[in-house]
Design a protein around this motif. Structure first.
Motif, PDB file in Angstrom:
ATOM      1  N   GLN A  89       0.811  -1.218   0.000  1.00  0.00           N
ATOM      2  CA  GLN A  89       0.000   0.000   0.000  1.00  0.00           C
ATOM      3  C   GLN A  89       0.849   1.276   0.000  1.00  0.00           C
ATOM      4  N   THR A  90       1.928   1.284   0.759  1.00  0.00           N
ATOM      5  CA  THR A  90       2.819   2.442   0.831  1.00  0.00           C
ATOM      6  C   THR A  90       4.261   1.952   0.769  1.00  0.00           C
ATOM      7  N   PRO A  91       5.194   2.827   0.423  1.00  0.00           N
ATOM      8  CA  PRO A  91       6.611   2.423   0.447  1.00  0.00           C
ATOM      9  C   PRO A  91       7.062   1.958   1.838  1.00  0.00           C
ATOM     10  N   GLU A  92       6.517   2.558   2.881  1.00  0.00           N
ATOM     11  CA  GLU A  92       6.873   2.164   4.247  1.00  0.00           C
ATOM     12  C   GLU A  92       6.409   0.735   4.540  1.00  0.00           C
ATOM     13  N   LYS A  93       5.189   0.401   4.107  1.00  0.00           N
ATOM     14  CA  LYS A  93       4.685  -0.958   4.316  1.00  0.00           C
ATOM     15  C   LYS A  93       5.482  -1.973   3.498  1.00  0.00           C
ATOM     16  N   GLN A  94       5.899  -1.599   2.305  1.00  0.00           N
ATOM     17  CA  GLN A  94       6.736  -2.486   1.487  1.00  0.00           C
ATOM     18  C   GLN A  94       8.072  -2.749   2.183  1.00  0.00           C
ATOM     19  N   GLU A  95       8.650  -1.720   2.768  1.00  0.00           N
ATOM     20  CA  GLU A  95       9.925  -1.874   3.468  1.00  0.00           C
ATOM     21  C   GLU A  95       9.763  -2.749   4.709  1.00  0.00           C
ATOM     22  N   LEU A  96       8.674  -2.550   5.455  1.00  0.00           N
ATOM     23  CA  LEU A  96       8.394  -3.413   6.615  1.00  0.00           C
ATOM     24  C   LEU A  96       8.268  -4.868   6.185  1.00  0.00           C
ATOM     25  N   TRP A  97       7.567  -5.110   5.086  1.00  0.00           N
ATOM     26  CA  TRP A  97       7.398  -6.463   4.567  1.00  0.00           C
ATOM     27  C   TRP A  97       8.762  -7.086   4.241  1.00  0.00           C
ATOM     28  N   ARG A  98       9.610  -6.349   3.544  1.00  0.00           N
ATOM     29  CA  ARG A  98      10.943  -6.856   3.188  1.00  0.00           C
ATOM     30  C   ARG A  98      11.765  -7.189   4.434  1.00  0.00           C
ATOM     31  N   LYS A  99      11.661  -6.356   5.457  1.00  0.00           N
ATOM     32  CA  LYS A  99      12.398  -6.614   6.703  1.00  0.00           C
ATOM     33  C   LYS A  99      11.891  -7.870   7.397  1.00  0.00           C
ATOM     34  N   LEU A 100      10.578  -8.067   7.417  1.00  0.00           N
ATOM     35  CA  LEU A 100      10.006  -9.258   8.049  1.00  0.00           C
ATOM     36  C   LEU A 100      10.412 -10.520   7.296  1.00  0.00           C
ATOM     37  N   VAL A 101      10.343 -10.489   5.979  1.00  0.00           N
ATOM     38  CA  VAL A 101      10.706 -11.650   5.157  1.00  0.00           C
ATOM     39  C   VAL A 101      12.172 -12.014   5.371  1.00  0.00           C
ATOM     40  N   ALA A 102      13.019 -11.027   5.590  1.00  0.00           N
ATOM     41  CA  ALA A 102      14.460 -11.256   5.753  1.00  0.00           C
ATOM     42  C   ALA A 102      14.831 -11.834   7.115  1.00  0.00           C
ATOM     43  N   LEU A 103      13.939 -11.765   8.081  1.00  0.00           N
ATOM     44  CA  LEU A 103      14.255 -12.287   9.414  1.00  0.00           C
ATOM     45  C   LEU A 103      14.565 -13.778   9.356  1.00  0.00           C
ATOM     46  N   PRO A 104      15.599 -14.218  10.066  1.00  0.00           N
ATOM     47  CA  PRO A 104      15.968 -15.643  10.041  1.00  0.00           C
ATOM     48  C   PRO A 104      14.862 -16.569  10.541  1.00  0.00           C
ATOM     49  N   MET A 105      14.022 -16.091  11.482  1.00  0.00           N
ATOM     50  CA  MET A 105      12.979 -16.956  12.035  1.00  0.00           C
ATOM     51  C   MET A 105      11.799 -17.145  11.085  1.00  0.00           C
ATOM     52  N   ILE A 106      11.671 -16.318  10.064  1.00  0.00           N
ATOM     53  CA  ILE A 106      10.610 -16.475   9.062  1.00  0.00           C
ATOM     54  C   ILE A 106      11.113 -17.450   8.013  1.00  0.00           C
ATOM     55  N   THR A 107      10.459 -18.595   7.920  1.00  0.00           N
ATOM     56  CA  THR A 107      10.928 -19.606   6.970  1.00  0.00           C
ATOM     57  C   THR A 107      10.113 -19.638   5.690  1.00  0.00           C
ATOM     58  N   VAL A 108       8.843 -19.255   5.764  1.00  0.00           N
ATOM     59  CA  VAL A 108       8.017 -19.222   4.561  1.00  0.00           C
ATOM     60  C   VAL A 108       7.292 -17.888   4.514  1.00  0.00           C
ATOM     61  N   SER A 109       7.390 -17.228   3.377  1.00  0.00           N
ATOM     62  CA  SER A 109       6.650 -15.986   3.169  1.00  0.00           C
ATOM     63  C   SER A 109       5.977 -16.065   1.804  1.00  0.00           C
ATOM     64  N   ILE A 110       4.767 -15.537   1.756  1.00  0.00           N
ATOM     65  CA  ILE A 110       4.007 -15.538   0.504  1.00  0.00           C
ATOM     66  C   ILE A 110       3.478 -14.127   0.267  1.00  0.00           C
ATOM     67  N   ASP A 111       3.925 -13.539  -0.818  1.00  0.00           N
ATOM     68  CA  ASP A 111       3.486 -12.213  -1.227  1.00  0.00           C
ATOM     69  C   ASP A 111       2.376 -12.394  -2.252  1.00  0.00           C
ATOM     70  N   MET A 112       1.153 -11.973  -1.901  1.00  0.00           N
ATOM     71  CA  MET A 112       0.009 -12.086  -2.805  1.00  0.00           C
ATOM     72  C   MET A 112      -0.448 -10.711  -3.269  1.00  0.00           C
ATOM     73  N   PHE A 113       0.429  -9.746  -3.228  1.00  0.00           N
ATOM     74  CA  PHE A 113       0.258  -8.352  -3.579  1.00  0.00           C
ATOM     75  C   PHE A 113      -0.725  -7.640  -2.648  1.00  0.00           C
ATOM     76  N   HIS A 114      -1.949  -8.087  -2.558  1.00  0.00           N
ATOM     77  CA  HIS A 114      -2.940  -7.441  -1.696  1.00  0.00           C
ATOM     78  C   HIS A 114      -2.660  -7.697  -0.222  1.00  0.00           C
ATOM     79  N   CYS A 115      -1.942  -8.763   0.031  1.00  0.00           N
ATOM     80  CA  CYS A 115      -1.621  -9.157   1.397  1.00  0.00           C
ATOM     81  C   CYS A 115      -0.404 -10.086   1.365  1.00  0.00           C
ATOM     82  N   GLY A 116       0.097 -10.394   2.530  1.00  0.00           N
ATOM     83  CA  GLY A 116       1.205 -11.330   2.632  1.00  0.00           C
ATOM     84  C   GLY A 116       1.026 -12.205   3.852  1.00  0.00           C
ATOM     85  N   VAL A 117       1.571 -13.409   3.805  1.00  0.00           N
ATOM     86  CA  VAL A 117       1.518 -14.299   4.961  1.00  0.00           C
ATOM     87  C   VAL A 117       2.923 -14.779   5.295  1.00  0.00           C
ATOM     88  N   LEU A 118       3.130 -14.985   6.577  1.00  0.00           N
ATOM     89  CA  LEU A 118       4.409 -15.458   7.090  1.00  0.00           C
ATOM     90  C   LEU A 118       4.171 -16.706   7.927  1.00  0.00           C
TER      91      LEU A 118
END
Length: 133
Positions: A89-118
């Motif tokens: 939705q915003t550049p800030e939310k995109q950056e937050l998403w990228r940071k969460l996906v990069a965390l070592p404890m997150i093993t599966v991430s799915i970007d569905m554009f409208h939403c994402g799941v971890l």
């Protein structure tokens, strides 16, 4: 996710409802919308809200420190899902998403554009998927 059944007109909420049904989630925590809670109870009247350990956490936005805090509280189990709405939705939310996906404890991430799941699955190799819903 790809079933033709439409549970809601909003794409991300439709995905959320289909996920709850598919994974047979019962313990759910919603951070954000009371309206969403009402819609959820319409489809799943026996859902338990705000349990100590959750199958699914729905948030509009999630910061890295908030996720680490929830993990330290033991809020999630092996099959828990973290559902984040409007990740692009915003550049800030995109950056937050990228940071969460990069965390070592997150093993599966799915970007569905409208939403994402971890998912946090210790036995699984880290994977990131981008799918079109």
């Amino acid at each position: 996710m790809y079933s033709k059944q439409k549970l809601d007109n909003v794409k991300s909420i439709n995905i959320l409802l289909k996920s709850i049904s598919y994974f047979d989630y019962n313990a759910i925590e919603l951070k954000g919308s009371d309206d969403l809670k009402k819609r959820l109870y319409m489809h799943f009247p026996i859902v338990i809200m705000d349990a100590n350990m959750v199958d699914l956490l729905y948030v509009e936005e999630l910061r890295v420190d908030e996720l680490k805090h929830l993990l330290s509280e033991g809020k999630f189990h092996y099959n828990s899902m973290i559902f984040i709405n409007s990740i692009h939705q915003t550049p800030e939310k995109q950056e937050l998403w990228r940071k969460l996906v990069a965390l070592p404890m997150i093993t599966v991430s799915i970007d569905m554009f409208h939403c994402g799941v971890l998912f946090i699955r210790k036995e699984q190799v880290k994977e990131h998927f981008t799918i079109r819903i």
